[in-house]
Motif scaffolding. Structure first.
Motif, mmCIF file in Angstrom:
data_model
loop_
_atom_site.group_PDB
_atom_site.id
_atom_site.type_symbol
_atom_site.label_atom_id
_atom_site.label_comp_id
_atom_site.label_asym_id
_atom_site.label_seq_id
_atom_site.Cartn_x
_atom_site.Cartn_y
_atom_site.Cartn_z
ATOM 1 N N ILE A 1 0.870 -1.178 0.000
ATOM 2 C CA ILE A 1 0.000 0.000 0.000
ATOM 3 C C ILE A 1 0.909 1.231 0.000
ATOM 4 C CG2 ILE A 1 -2.005 1.104 1.030
ATOM 5 C CD1 ILE A 1 -2.303 -1.337 2.827
ATOM 6 N N ARG A 2 0.801 2.056 -1.001
ATOM 7 C CA ARG A 2 1.638 3.253 -1.074
ATOM 8 C C ARG A 2 1.309 4.204 0.087
ATOM 9 N NH1 ARG A 2 1.039 6.608 -4.790
ATOM 10 N NH2 ARG A 2 -1.005 5.963 -5.586
ATOM 11 N N ALA A 3 2.325 4.964 0.492
ATOM 12 C CA ALA A 3 2.172 5.857 1.649
ATOM 13 C C ALA A 3 1.030 6.841 1.439
ATOM 14 C CB ALA A 3 3.484 6.603 1.899
ATOM 15 N N GLU A 4 0.908 7.387 0.255
ATOM 16 C CA GLU A 4 -0.153 8.348 -0.011
ATOM 17 C C GLU A 4 -1.531 7.705 0.086
ATOM 18 O OE1 GLU A 4 -1.900 11.921 -0.680
ATOM 19 O OE2 GLU A 4 0.223 11.509 -0.286
ATOM 20 N N GLU A 5 -1.617 6.429 -0.308
ATOM 21 C CA GLU A 5 -2.894 5.724 -0.225
ATOM 22 C C GLU A 5 -3.268 5.430 1.226
ATOM 23 O OE1 GLU A 5 -1.868 2.498 -2.736
ATOM 24 O OE2 GLU A 5 -2.639 3.442 -4.561
ATOM 25 N N VAL A 6 -2.266 5.151 2.079
ATOM 26 C CA VAL A 6 -2.531 4.970 3.508
ATOM 27 C C VAL A 6 -3.089 6.263 4.089
ATOM 28 C CG1 VAL A 6 -1.514 4.470 5.757
ATOM 29 C CG2 VAL A 6 -0.737 3.213 3.743
ATOM 30 N N LYS A 7 -2.512 7.366 3.710
ATOM 31 C CA LYS A 7 -2.975 8.673 4.198
ATOM 32 C C LYS A 7 -4.423 8.926 3.791
ATOM 33 C CE LYS A 7 -1.958 13.609 3.789
ATOM 34 N NZ LYS A 7 -1.033 14.612 3.232
ATOM 35 N N GLN A 8 -4.739 8.619 2.531
ATOM 36 C CA GLN A 8 -6.101 8.843 2.040
ATOM 37 C C GLN A 8 -7.107 7.933 2.753
ATOM 38 O OE1 GLN A 8 -7.115 11.270 0.037
ATOM 39 N NE2 GLN A 8 -4.995 11.999 -0.038
ATOM 40 N N LEU A 9 -6.716 6.702 3.043
ATOM 41 C CA LEU A 9 -7.596 5.785 3.771
ATOM 42 C C LEU A 9 -7.881 6.291 5.179
ATOM 43 C CD1 LEU A 9 -6.086 2.346 2.659
ATOM 44 C CD2 LEU A 9 -8.368 3.195 2.095
ATOM 45 N N LEU A 10 -6.870 6.855 5.825
ATOM 46 C CA LEU A 10 -7.058 7.396 7.174
ATOM 47 C C LEU A 10 -7.995 8.609 7.158
ATOM 48 C CD1 LEU A 10 -3.398 7.128 8.484
ATOM 49 C CD2 LEU A 10 -5.373 5.913 9.410
ATOM 50 N N ILE A 11 -7.913 9.403 6.103
ATOM 51 C CA ILE A 11 -8.767 10.589 5.998
ATOM 52 C C ILE A 11 -10.212 10.192 5.715
ATOM 53 C CG2 ILE A 11 -9.227 12.653 4.614
ATOM 54 C CD1 ILE A 11 -6.208 12.922 4.227
ATOM 55 N N ARG A 12 -10.402 9.228 4.838
ATOM 56 C CA ARG A 12 -11.752 8.882 4.378
ATOM 57 C C ARG A 12 -12.506 7.992 5.363
ATOM 58 N NH1 ARG A 12 -10.020 7.026 -1.714
ATOM 59 N NH2 ARG A 12 -9.338 9.066 -2.490
ATOM 60 N N HIS A 13 -11.786 7.125 6.072
ATOM 61 C CA HIS A 13 -12.462 6.117 6.890
ATOM 62 C C HIS A 13 -12.089 6.303 8.356
ATOM 63 C CE1 HIS A 13 -13.742 4.018 3.262
ATOM 64 N NE2 HIS A 13 -12.514 4.153 2.815
ATOM 65 N N LYS A 14 -13.051 6.786 9.126
ATOM 66 C CA LYS A 14 -12.824 7.041 10.543
ATOM 67 C C LYS A 14 -12.544 5.748 11.317
ATOM 68 C CE LYS A 14 -13.475 11.442 10.225
ATOM 69 N NZ LYS A 14 -12.342 12.379 10.406
ATOM 70 N N SER A 15 -13.121 4.638 10.847
ATOM 71 C CA SER A 15 -12.893 3.373 11.553
ATOM 72 C C SER A 15 -11.426 2.955 11.454
ATOM 73 C CB SER A 15 -13.786 2.271 10.981
ATOM 74 O OG SER A 15 -13.498 2.036 9.612
ATOM 75 N N PHE A 16 -10.816 3.160 10.301
ATOM 76 C CA PHE A 16 -9.404 2.846 10.113
ATOM 77 C C PHE A 16 -8.560 3.779 10.970
ATOM 78 C CE2 PHE A 16 -5.680 2.767 6.937
ATOM 79 C CZ PHE A 16 -5.068 1.748 7.640
ATOM 80 N N GLN A 17 -8.911 5.055 10.945
ATOM 81 C CA GLN A 17 -8.194 6.051 11.738
ATOM 82 C C GLN A 17 -8.284 5.720 13.220
ATOM 83 O OE1 GLN A 17 -9.397 10.486 12.883
ATOM 84 N NE2 GLN A 17 -9.058 10.254 10.667
#
Length: 369
Positions: A274-290
């Motif tokens: 998982i690219r670093a930028e994609e990890v960042k986007q997942l954290l922003i979009r999905h509160k459960s992941f965050q």
């Protein structure tokens, strides 16, 4: 099929020539057979010899060999012999065509794999590559293409509508995502989004995957094989299926934002990247992941603080390697999470014991800009 065909034609040939046809022509051979101790003059012995001769004729005729030592004399015998030869030609033509079709019925993906292996083998032979290295190379490709087929997966998926592409990506990776502790508590929607951005990566034994001091570009999940982590030349741990690495710098758990560990493939390994930028986007979009990442990171820091406060010796592994499995188990025991979704308003509210405000606190600010 051949056996029943030969036996059937042998019986028909025997009946067509019995008792005055080709049987008479076989009398000298029958007498010679008896004199050599191959049978007796009883009716059973004679019939057995005649049936064997008929079976022999059926095989030689239907296989188009035809030695000519047994011939058709009467009209009935010639009719049977003609039918036998026609059936033999038709059957063997069909058999030959079937075998040819099976041998040549390779798909384009199989042809690409065979061509790649042939070219690779010829290249290594021309360069006098040692046998042990050749073995490692071929093993690597067998791991990467276990079905011995090569597909242009990127082109295939990009050609599909987004809905179908997402369904296939979810099917390919969801079972693996379920084995990762840090991803256990995230929503199904977040898991689906994660599956979309996962990419396979294959590494041969002894190949370095990441190095300490590098700028982080991706997070890795072990899907198959074993990966060894080290720091400063010291062994830390071995990672297996479901373990992750490369997460420290991406999640902001280091001072300078650079990688703190070196990862080397201990065996032939398949990883999901998982690219670093994609990890960042997942954290922003999905509160459960965050939320899940934040809680476990807090648990890791708290466990280090407890060791320091007790004046105990703190190992390098305890600092650099987050025990995601341990923290996930603790999360299962101590925290009850309920998610109420309103899809129209796009609202996600997460509750965790008496610490509700944690749900709104992200760790995106920890990223090194």
């Amino acid at each position: 099929v051949l056996w029943f065909q030969w036996v059937g034609m042998a019986c028909i040939w025997f009946l067509a020539g019995y008792p005055d046809g080709w049987v008479a022509d076989q009398s000298e051979l029958l007498q010679l057979h008896i004199e050599n101790g191959g049978g007796d003059e009883s009716t059973l012995g004679v019939l057995w010899f005649q049936w064997v001769a008929a079976f022999y004729f059926a095989i030689t005729t239907m296989s188009t060999i035809g030695f000519g030592d047994i011939t058709a004399d009467s009209a009935n015998e010639r009719v049977v012999a003609s039918v036998c030869m026609v059936l033999g030609c038709v059957f063997f033509a069909m058999l030959t065509g079937t075998i040819t079709r099976v041998l040549s019925n390779q798909t384009a993906s199989q042809v690409r794999f065979d061509d790649m292996v042939d070219e690779l083998t010829q290249y290594m032979e021309s360069r006098n590559v040692p046998r042990e290295v050749r073995f490692k190379v071929l093993n690597f490709y067998m791991l990467r293409f276990p079905t011995m087929k090569i597909f242009d997966e990127t082109a295939i998926l990009n050609d599909l509508p987004e809905g179908l592409r997402n369904e296939i990506s979810t099917f390919l990776y969801k079972d693996m995502v379920e084995t990762v502790p840090i991803l256990k508590h995230i929503s199904d929607e977040a898991k689906t989004s994660l599956c979309r951005v996962l990419r396979p990566s294959f590494h041969a034994q002894g190949i370095r995957i990441t190095a300490e001091g590098e700028e982080p570009d991706a997070l890795y999940i072990v899907r198959f094989g074993c990966v060894t982590l080290s720091a400063g030349g010291k062994f830390l741990c071995d990672l297996k299926q479901g373990d992750i690495f490369g997460e420290n710098a991406i999640l902001g758990m280091c001072e300078d934002g650079m990688r703190t560990r070196t990862a080397v493939a201990k065996s032939m390994s398949e990883l999901c990247v998982i690219r670093a930028e994609e990890v960042k986007q997942l954290l922003i979009r999905h509160k459960s992941f965050q939320w899940a990442v934040q809680r476990m990171c807090k648990m890791h820091i708290a466990s280090i603080d407890r060791v320091v406060q007790q004046n105990k010796q703190l190992s390098l592994k305890a600092v650099l390697c987050v025990d995601w499995k341990k923290h996930c188990t603790k999360l299962d025991q101590d925290v009850v999470v309920t998610c109420l979704r309103d899809e129209r308003a796009g609202i996600n509210r997460w509750y965790a014991d008496n610490d509700r405000h944690d749900a709104a606190v992200g760790i995106v600010g920890s990223f090194r800009k």
